[in-house]
Design an enzyme around this catalytic site. Sequence first.
Site, mmCIF file in Angstrom:
data_model
loop_
_atom_site.group_PDB
_atom_site.id
_atom_site.type_symbol
_atom_site.label_atom_id
_atom_site.label_comp_id
_atom_site.label_asym_id
_atom_site.label_seq_id
_atom_site.Cartn_x
_atom_site.Cartn_y
_atom_site.Cartn_z
ATOM 1 N N TYR A 58 0.865 -1.169 0.000
ATOM 2 C CA TYR A 58 0.000 0.000 0.000
ATOM 3 C C TYR A 58 0.908 1.228 0.000
ATOM 4 C CZ TYR A 58 -3.320 3.564 1.561
ATOM 5 O OH TYR A 58 -4.071 4.714 1.666
ATOM 6 N N ASP B 183 -2.275 -1.586 -3.887
ATOM 7 C CA ASP B 183 -2.621 -0.222 -4.257
ATOM 8 C C ASP B 183 -1.320 0.559 -4.313
ATOM 9 O OD1 ASP B 183 -3.486 2.353 -4.534
ATOM 10 O OD2 ASP B 183 -4.613 2.439 -2.657
ATOM 11 N N HIS C 13 -12.103 1.900 -4.411
ATOM 12 C CA HIS C 13 -11.360 0.987 -5.283
ATOM 13 C C HIS C 13 -12.203 -0.259 -5.556
ATOM 14 C CE1 HIS C 13 -7.217 2.775 -4.599
ATOM 15 N NE2 HIS C 13 -7.897 3.304 -3.594
#
Length: 270
Positions: A110, A156, A260
């Site tokens: 992330y 991500d 998302h």
Amino acid sequence: MILRLATWNINSVRLRLPLVKQFVAAYRPDVLCLQETKCPNELFPHGELAELGLAYVETHGEKGYNGVAVLSRVPIARVMAEDLDASGHTRHLAVRLEAPAIQPVLHNFYVPAGGDIPDPEANPKFRQKLDYLQAMRRWLERPEMADNGPMILTGDLNVAPLETDVWSHKQMLKVVSHTPIEVDHLTAVQESRPWVDVVRRFIPPEEKLYTWWSYRARDWRASDRGRRLDHIWTSPELEERTKGIEVVKDARGWEKPSDHVPVILDIDLG
């Protein structure tokens, strides 16, 4: 063995546990990588996820922010959880997938979002993002990383690198997530192995593709001003074993959604 791997920035795993259940029931992932879990390890909902068949769980979380987790139907072994920028934030987790034949190391990342101002001097969050990407590249370039064998990198990454990864390349050039400096930094990370962007192996680079739509949009589907921030890469030796990709766009329209959507990879691990 065809393994189905999914990645999803869930934006609070406890708040959106019903969506995780909905996704798992509909798409049957064997491995689910979550980001932005916003949950300390001791409060992670292990029991409810085990009921879905995801009995093997590794987490690296903190209260209210960040956090990554890997949930799996196949056995997994924790390899590491690195604090690449010495911030104390929980942004990385690596496990080994103990499949019958090939057992790749799976890295779940992330990357910092970077705030709103694309200026590292005026915006400490943007500076942190660039520093993190630089640290990520250096870490992946270490000679000992080659000893890990086949690898998958997902998560991500908070950068939309291609012109077709954003709704308007021209209008997004000065918007955090698509600025040239961020794209250059992510490209350097991708070249560290080098890594294969297997999503674009199946969905041509000429085709528009998004995995994120802002909460600020009154009608996200009608405006369709998205960005591709969520990625799946493999080391080169796994490229030919990838069998298909799916971006679950409809998940953005589920009740109380994340901004998302899940990205799914089917891969043959023998």
